[in-house]
Design a protein around this motif. Structure first.
Motif, PDB file in Angstrom:
ATOM      1  N   LEU A  12      16.944  67.882  62.172  1.00  0.00           N
ATOM      2  CA  LEU A  12      18.290  67.415  61.861  1.00  0.00           C
ATOM      3  C   LEU A  12      18.280  65.951  61.425  1.00  0.00           C
ATOM      4  O   LEU A  12      18.929  65.578  60.442  1.00  0.00           O
ATOM      5  N   VAL A  13      17.512  65.139  62.134  1.00  0.00           N
ATOM      6  CA  VAL A  13      17.406  63.712  61.787  1.00  0.00           C
ATOM      7  C   VAL A  13      16.788  63.554  60.398  1.00  0.00           C
ATOM      8  O   VAL A  13      17.264  62.761  59.581  1.00  0.00           O
ATOM      9  N   GLU A  14      15.775  64.327  60.117  1.00  0.00           N
ATOM     10  CA  GLU A  14      15.119  64.237  58.798  1.00  0.00           C
ATOM     11  C   GLU A  14      16.068  64.674  57.679  1.00  0.00           C
ATOM     12  O   GLU A  14      16.072  64.088  56.599  1.00  0.00           O
ATOM     13  N   GLN A  15      16.879  65.694  57.934  1.00  0.00           N
ATOM     14  CA  GLN A  15      17.858  66.118  56.934  1.00  0.00           C
ATOM     15  C   GLN A  15      18.912  65.028  56.723  1.00  0.00           C
ATOM     16  O   GLN A  15      19.366  64.802  55.605  1.00  0.00           O
ATOM     17  N   CYS A  16      19.276  64.356  57.811  1.00  0.00           N
ATOM     18  CA  CYS A  16      20.238  63.242  57.709  1.00  0.00           C
ATOM     19  C   CYS A  16      19.648  62.099  56.900  1.00  0.00           C
ATOM     20  O   CYS A  16      20.344  61.453  56.111  1.00  0.00           O
ATOM     21  N   LYS A  17      18.356  61.853  57.084  1.00  0.00           N
ATOM     22  CA  LYS A  17      17.682  60.786  56.324  1.00  0.00           C
ATOM     23  C   LYS A  17      17.755  61.063  54.825  1.00  0.00           C
ATOM     24  O   LYS A  17      17.814  60.135  54.028  1.00  0.00           O
ATOM     25  N   SER A  18      17.774  62.338  54.469  1.00  0.00           N
ATOM     26  CA  SER A  18      17.862  62.680  53.047  1.00  0.00           C
ATOM     27  C   SER A  18      19.309  62.708  52.559  1.00  0.00           C
ATOM     28  O   SER A  18      19.571  63.037  51.406  1.00  0.00           O
ATOM     29  N   SER A  22      26.231  67.684  56.030  1.00  0.00           N
ATOM     30  CA  SER A  22      26.358  68.738  57.033  1.00  0.00           C
ATOM     31  C   SER A  22      25.493  68.427  58.256  1.00  0.00           C
ATOM     32  O   SER A  22      25.915  68.598  59.404  1.00  0.00           O
ATOM     33  N   SER A  23      24.291  67.961  58.013  1.00  0.00           N
ATOM     34  CA  SER A  23      23.384  67.584  59.100  1.00  0.00           C
ATOM     35  C   SER A  23      23.916  66.367  59.854  1.00  0.00           C
ATOM     36  O   SER A  23      23.807  66.282  61.076  1.00  0.00           O
ATOM     37  N   GLN A  24      24.503  65.432  59.117  1.00  0.00           N
ATOM     38  CA  GLN A  24      25.091  64.257  59.764  1.00  0.00           C
ATOM     39  C   GLN A  24      26.212  64.686  60.704  1.00  0.00           C
ATOM     40  O   GLN A  24      26.313  64.190  61.824  1.00  0.00           O
ATOM     41  N   TYR A  25      27.030  65.605  60.263  1.00  0.00           N
ATOM     42  CA  TYR A  25      28.120  66.087  61.103  1.00  0.00           C
ATOM     43  C   TYR A  25      27.577  66.794  62.342  1.00  0.00           C
ATOM     44  O   TYR A  25      28.092  66.621  63.448  1.00  0.00           O
ATOM     45  N   GLN A  26      26.532  67.598  62.162  1.00  0.00           N
ATOM     46  CA  GLN A  26      25.936  68.300  63.305  1.00  0.00           C
ATOM     47  C   GLN A  26      25.366  67.311  64.313  1.00  0.00           C
ATOM     48  O   GLN A  26      25.568  67.453  65.528  1.00  0.00           O
ATOM     49  N   LEU A  27      24.663  66.290  63.831  1.00  0.00           N
ATOM     50  CA  LEU A  27      24.087  65.278  64.710  1.00  0.00           C
ATOM     51  C   LEU A  27      25.201  64.497  65.419  1.00  0.00           C
ATOM     52  O   LEU A  27      25.134  64.237  66.617  1.00  0.00           O
ATOM     53  N   TYR A  28      26.233  64.160  64.661  1.00  0.00           N
ATOM     54  CA  TYR A  28      27.397  63.482  65.229  1.00  0.00           C
ATOM     55  C   TYR A  28      27.997  64.333  66.353  1.00  0.00           C
ATOM     56  O   TYR A  28      28.271  63.840  67.449  1.00  0.00           O
ATOM     57  N   SER A  29      28.184  65.619  66.098  1.00  0.00           N
ATOM     58  CA  SER A  29      28.786  66.526  67.080  1.00  0.00           C
ATOM     59  C   SER A  29      27.951  66.622  68.359  1.00  0.00           C
ATOM     60  O   SER A  29      28.490  66.731  69.457  1.00  0.00           O
ATOM     61  N   LEU A  30      26.642  66.552  68.208  1.00  0.00           N
ATOM     62  CA  LEU A  30      25.754  66.642  69.364  1.00  0.00           C
ATOM     63  C   LEU A  30      25.862  65.421  70.281  1.00  0.00           C
ATOM     64  O   LEU A  30      25.696  65.533  71.493  1.00  0.00           O
ATOM     65  N   TYR A  31      26.109  64.249  69.703  1.00  0.00           N
ATOM     66  CA  TYR A  31      26.017  63.006  70.472  1.00  0.00           C
ATOM     67  C   TYR A  31      27.335  62.270  70.695  1.00  0.00           C
ATOM     68  O   TYR A  31      27.382  61.333  71.494  1.00  0.00           O
ATOM     69  N   VAL A  32      28.396  62.642  70.028  1.00  0.00           N
ATOM     70  CA  VAL A  32      29.629  61.846  70.083  1.00  0.00           C
ATOM     71  C   VAL A  32      30.205  61.736  71.495  1.00  0.00           C
ATOM     72  O   VAL A  32      30.651  60.656  71.904  1.00  0.00           O
ATOM     73  N   ASP A  55      31.755  53.008  64.703  1.00  0.00           N
ATOM     74  CA  ASP A  55      30.943  51.962  64.073  1.00  0.00           C
ATOM     75  C   ASP A  55      29.459  52.188  64.338  1.00  0.00           C
ATOM     76  O   ASP A  55      28.618  51.957  63.462  1.00  0.00           O
ATOM     77  N   SER A  56      29.145  52.641  65.541  1.00  0.00           N
ATOM     78  CA  SER A  56      27.747  52.881  65.896  1.00  0.00           C
ATOM     79  C   SER A  56      27.152  54.013  65.073  1.00  0.00           C
ATOM     80  O   SER A  56      26.010  53.909  64.599  1.00  0.00           O
ATOM     81  N   PHE A  57      27.898  55.087  64.893  1.00  0.00           N
ATOM     82  CA  PHE A  57      27.396  56.190  64.073  1.00  0.00           C
ATOM     83  C   PHE A  57      27.232  55.753  62.618  1.00  0.00           C
ATOM     84  O   PHE A  57      26.243  56.115  61.972  1.00  0.00           O
ATOM     85  N   ILE A  58      28.169  54.985  62.115  1.00  0.00           N
ATOM     86  CA  ILE A  58      28.057  54.501  60.731  1.00  0.00           C
ATOM     87  C   ILE A  58      26.786  53.674  60.583  1.00  0.00           C
ATOM     88  O   ILE A  58      26.000  53.893  59.648  1.00  0.00           O
ATOM     89  N   ASP A  59      26.566  52.735  61.508  1.00  0.00           N
ATOM     90  CA  ASP A  59      25.348  51.915  61.461  1.00  0.00           C
ATOM     91  C   ASP A  59      24.096  52.767  61.605  1.00  0.00           C
ATOM     92  O   ASP A  59      23.096  52.537  60.921  1.00  0.00           O
ATOM     93  N   ALA A  60      24.142  53.734  62.512  1.00  0.00           N
ATOM     94  CA  ALA A  60      22.979  54.591  62.719  1.00  0.00           C
ATOM     95  C   ALA A  60      22.625  55.355  61.448  1.00  0.00           C
ATOM     96  O   ALA A  60      21.463  55.400  61.043  1.00  0.00           O
ATOM     97  N   PHE A  61      23.630  55.940  60.809  1.00  0.00           N
ATOM     98  CA  PHE A  61      23.349  56.707  59.596  1.00  0.00           C
ATOM     99  C   PHE A  61      22.900  55.803  58.446  1.00  0.00           C
ATOM    100  O   PHE A  61      22.050  56.187  57.651  1.00  0.00           O
ATOM    101  N   LYS A  62      23.456  54.587  58.370  1.00  0.00           N
ATOM    102  CA  LYS A  62      23.022  53.648  57.328  1.00  0.00           C
ATOM    103  C   LYS A  62      21.587  53.197  57.539  1.00  0.00           C
ATOM    104  O   LYS A  62      20.863  52.926  56.580  1.00  0.00           O
ATOM    105  N   ASN A  63      21.177  53.100  58.802  1.00  0.00           N
ATOM    106  CA  ASN A  63      19.845  52.569  59.120  1.00  0.00           C
ATOM    107  C   ASN A  63      18.876  53.638  59.598  1.00  0.00           C
ATOM    108  O   ASN A  63      17.853  53.316  60.200  1.00  0.00           O
ATOM    109  N   LEU A  64      19.181  54.879  59.331  1.00  0.00           N
ATOM    110  CA  LEU A  64      18.353  55.981  59.801  1.00  0.00           C
ATOM    111  C   LEU A  64      16.924  55.916  59.249  1.00  0.00           C
ATOM    112  O   LEU A  64      15.984  56.373  59.901  1.00  0.00           O
ATOM    113  N   SER A  65      16.759  55.305  58.107  1.00  0.00           N
ATOM    114  CA  SER A  65      15.405  55.187  57.535  1.00  0.00           C
ATOM    115  C   SER A  65      14.504  54.335  58.425  1.00  0.00           C
ATOM    116  O   SER A  65      13.282  54.460  58.386  1.00  0.00           O
TER     117      SER A  65
END
Length: 179
Positions: A12-18, A22-32, A55-65
């Protein structure tokens, strides 16, 4: 074969990195929910906690690389939420760790009684602690950070973290006795 916790939700994290939404939403749902609970413990305010989590999720997804599986994704995200919460409190100019002006003296007998106290009273007591004490208690007891890590997070020494934890615990016992 044991599973390394650092790689939980790796696909899921690797799909979010790309950039897969949909993967971002799934990861968000798991941890929110877990991240919201951390925000509430740190900030004590629903709206502030919600803002910090978003804000934390936005930063996390921006810096997922930059995420390299040195810890689990959840631990990495938790650290972002905690740091953002602390920065928010600092920006509001609330004392992160109010220190030397408070001294509390209790006997060992009183401390032993705390072990049998009702968990609801403990939660109410934590909520009534001064902000700095609440942060130390939450980081140490609830989030599981050690004093070295707390020192790094709050930009204080390890010994200050230990002494503040000791004082916060005594203050918590005092508050709980009045409930």
């Amino acid at each position: 074969m044991e599973t390394d916790i650092r790689f939980t939700h790796r696909d899921l994290v690797e799909q979010c990195k790309s950039g897969d939404p949909s993967s971002q939403y799934q990861l968000y749902s798991l941890y929110v929910d877990a991240m919201y609970n951390i925000g509430m413990r740190m900030l004590g305010n629903k709206e502030d906690a919600e803002d910090i989590v978003q804000d934390s999720f936005i930063d996390a997804f921006k810096n997922l690389s930059r995420f390299e599986y040195k810890s689990s994704f959840g631990a990495w995200l938790k650290r972002i939420v905690i740091n953002k919460s602390i920065n928010y409190l600092k920006a509001k100019q609330l004392p992160v760790v109010p220190m030397e002006s408070h001294e509390y003296h209790l006997t060992e007998e009183v401390v032993e009684k705390t072990e049998a106290m009702d968990i609801r009273k403990v939660k109410k007591g934590i909520a009534k602690l001064p902000t700095g004490y609440k942060q130390i208690i939450n980081l140490y007891l609830i989030e599981g950070y050690d004093h070295l890590e707390i020192g790094e997070i709050l930009d204080i020494s390890t010994s200050t973290s230990k002494s503040q934890y000791h004082r916060a615990k005594k203050k918590l016992v005092e508050i709980i006795q009045t409930l």
